[in-house]
Design a protein around this motif. Structure first.
Motif, PDB file in Angstrom:
ATOM      1  N   ASP A  55       0.815  -1.221   0.000  1.00  0.00           N
ATOM      2  CA  ASP A  55       0.000   0.000   0.000  1.00  0.00           C
ATOM      3  C   ASP A  55       0.846   1.267   0.000  1.00  0.00           C
ATOM      4  O   ASP A  55       0.561   2.204  -0.763  1.00  0.00           O
ATOM      5  N   PRO A  56       1.900   1.361   0.844  1.00  0.00           N
ATOM      6  CA  PRO A  56       2.750   2.552   0.776  1.00  0.00           C
ATOM      7  C   PRO A  56       3.425   2.723  -0.593  1.00  0.00           C
ATOM      8  O   PRO A  56       3.498   3.850  -1.111  1.00  0.00           O
ATOM      9  N   ALA A  57       3.892   1.620  -1.171  1.00  0.00           N
ATOM     10  CA  ALA A  57       4.552   1.692  -2.477  1.00  0.00           C
ATOM     11  C   ALA A  57       3.564   2.102  -3.557  1.00  0.00           C
ATOM     12  O   ALA A  57       3.894   2.875  -4.472  1.00  0.00           O
ATOM     13  N   LEU A  58       2.345   1.586  -3.478  1.00  0.00           N
ATOM     14  CA  LEU A  58       1.313   1.945  -4.445  1.00  0.00           C
ATOM     15  C   LEU A  58       0.968   3.426  -4.335  1.00  0.00           C
ATOM     16  O   LEU A  58       0.793   4.123  -5.354  1.00  0.00           O
ATOM     17  N   ALA A  59       0.888   3.938  -3.117  1.00  0.00           N
ATOM     18  CA  ALA A  59       0.589   5.351  -2.915  1.00  0.00           C
ATOM     19  C   ALA A  59       1.686   6.236  -3.500  1.00  0.00           C
ATOM     20  O   ALA A  59       1.404   7.276  -4.121  1.00  0.00           O
ATOM     21  N   GLU A  60       2.950   5.825  -3.329  1.00  0.00           N
ATOM     22  CA  GLU A  60       4.074   6.582  -3.893  1.00  0.00           C
ATOM     23  C   GLU A  60       3.994   6.609  -5.416  1.00  0.00           C
ATOM     24  O   GLU A  60       4.239   7.650  -6.042  1.00  0.00           O
ATOM     25  N   TRP A  61       3.661   5.478  -5.986  1.00  0.00           N
ATOM     26  CA  TRP A  61       3.550   5.355  -7.444  1.00  0.00           C
ATOM     27  C   TRP A  61       2.419   6.227  -7.984  1.00  0.00           C
ATOM     28  O   TRP A  61       2.593   6.969  -8.947  1.00  0.00           O
ATOM     29  N   LEU A  62       1.266   6.159  -7.350  1.00  0.00           N
ATOM     30  CA  LEU A  62       0.112   6.945  -7.795  1.00  0.00           C
ATOM     31  C   LEU A  62       0.378   8.439  -7.662  1.00  0.00           C
ATOM     32  O   LEU A  62       0.000   9.225  -8.539  1.00  0.00           O
ATOM     33  N   THR A  63       1.041   8.830  -6.597  1.00  0.00           N
ATOM     34  CA  THR A  63       1.357  10.244  -6.393  1.00  0.00           C
ATOM     35  C   THR A  63       2.270  10.762  -7.490  1.00  0.00           C
ATOM     36  O   THR A  63       2.049  11.841  -8.053  1.00  0.00           O
ATOM     37  N   ALA A  64       3.299   9.983  -7.835  1.00  0.00           N
ATOM     38  CA  ALA A  64       4.260  10.406  -8.846  1.00  0.00           C
ATOM     39  C   ALA A  64       3.608  10.499 -10.220  1.00  0.00           C
ATOM     40  O   ALA A  64       3.850  11.451 -10.981  1.00  0.00           O
ATOM     41  N   LEU A  65       2.740   9.559 -10.546  1.00  0.00           N
ATOM     42  CA  LEU A  65       2.133   9.551 -11.881  1.00  0.00           C
ATOM     43  C   LEU A  65       0.990  10.550 -12.026  1.00  0.00           C
ATOM     44  O   LEU A  65       0.578  10.865 -13.136  1.00  0.00           O
ATOM     45  N   SER A  66       0.468  11.035 -10.913  1.00  0.00           N
ATOM     46  CA  SER A  66      -0.643  11.997 -10.979  1.00  0.00           C
ATOM     47  C   SER A  66      -0.194  13.446 -11.117  1.00  0.00           C
ATOM     48  O   SER A  66      -1.004  14.332 -11.333  1.00  0.00           O
ATOM     49  N   ARG A  67       1.093  13.685 -10.971  1.00  0.00           N
ATOM     50  CA  ARG A  67       1.598  15.065 -11.048  1.00  0.00           C
ATOM     51  C   ARG A  67       1.725  15.524 -12.495  1.00  0.00           C
ATOM     52  O   ARG A  67       1.979  14.764 -13.380  1.00  0.00           O
TER      53      ARG A  67
END
Length: 325
Positions: free
Chosen positions: A313-325
């Motif tokens: 879950d933490p890794a997924l959140a990091e990934w989603l944050t980076a791709l949403s910028r």
């Protein structure tokens, strides 16, 4: 009389077919294709089990687990084939799997002991490219380049989830910065591996998330040596694919028979040139010649099932944050 004899024979054959037990195996889409292991596995197992092996495609590995969770104890599956170590803990937490009784001597870079899940192949994740491309030697070098990559969605795909674990295992707390750097390189995110690899072959991207073994397919099946995998200095994350039997199976003995068959030479010899992975048990004839040309990672990265579950879950959140910028 001839017609009566024919009719009687037809009735006997139909009755025998109807009495044959059915073993239902949920697996991922590419396993069941005509070029995948499925058809050969089905033929080989049915020849010894006197049963009907029913392979059901259920998306990629993560989608496979999602379907199983949705169906719960109502699932028609007897065996699930296509999870990996990043999904084992989540699968175990469902309480749907039963212990196995498989005995085998595995030939993998890591020792294997698990009461519920049996490995059938393994490999290393890698970015595949054309040999003419100047290959990056790390995630940082890839992020600093103008190369376009295509990857898979970690919420539906085991390679996609494997990439998250790869970055996390290699960089730890620096993973968000790595993803921020890679965001501009990502052309698209596909639901599964087949779609992304197809885009790469169509020239839509310079590199695709796949496996160090993928170039062996082109070399052996197509006599094409133009593909290679980029070797990263930080090492490569392993994928170990596994199968397990459902506690709710109405064919528990047949499920055990299939799991034991899965680690036999009859099954393992099929894996290298259909699933294009390393077999969990080395076949009697060894590996095909083309496998000797593959890159060898300098370091094997692998999180335990428990670590992977905690970091997902933490890794997924990091990934989603980076791709949403």
């Amino acid at each position: 009389m001839k017609y009566l004899t024919f009719a009687a024979g037809l009735f006997s054959a139909t009755a025998a077919l109807a009495e044959a037990p059915t073993l239902t195996v949920y697996t991922y889409d590419s396993f069941t294709t005509e070029w995948g292991p499925g058809p050969l596995v089905e033929k080989a197992f049915e020849a010894q089990c006197g049963c009907d092996l029913k392979l059901v495609a259920a998306g990629d590995g993560a989608a496979l687990l999602a379907r199983l969770k949705l169906e719960g104890a109502r699932s028609d599956a007897d065996v699930v084939l296509g999870l990996d170590t990043n999904l084992i803990q989540a699968a175990r937490d469902t309480g749907l799997f039963a212990p196995h009784a498989v005995s085998a001597t595995f030939d993998m870079p890591v020792a294997w002991e698990d009461a519920d899940f049996v490995p059938y192949d393994w490999g290393y994740f890698a970015f595949v490219q054309n040999k003419t491309l100047s290959a990056p030697t790390s995630f940082r070098a890839l992020a600093d380049s103008d190369l376009k990559i295509v990857i898979q969605d970690p919420r539906a795909s085991t390679p996609g989830l494997g990439l998250l674990m790869w970055v996390k295992a290699a960089y730890g707390d620096e993973a968000p910065a790595i993803w921020a750097g890679l965001a501009d390189n990502i052309v698209t995110v596909t639901k599964g591996w087949s779609e992304s690899y197809g885009l790469f072959l169509d020239g839509e991207a310079d590199m695709v998330l796949s496996y160090t073994t993928s170039p062996a397919y082109h070399l052996i099946a197509e006599e094409d040596d133009s593909k290679t995998a980029a070797r990263f200095d930080e090492g490569h994350y392993m994928q170990i694919e596994v199968a397990g039997k459902l506690a709710t199976s109405d064919q528990p003995e047949l499920a055990d028979q299939f799991l034991q068959f899965m680690v036999s030479d009859a099954f393992q010899s099929i894996i290298p040139t259909t699933n294009w992975m390393y077999p969990a048990v080395t076949p009697e004839g060894g590996l095909p010649d083309g496998f000797a040309t593959l890159i060898a990672p300098g370091k094997a990265l692998l999180l335990s099932p428990e670590e992977a579950a905690a970091l997902r879950d933490p890794a997924l959140a990091e990934w989603l944050t980076a791709l949403s910028r």
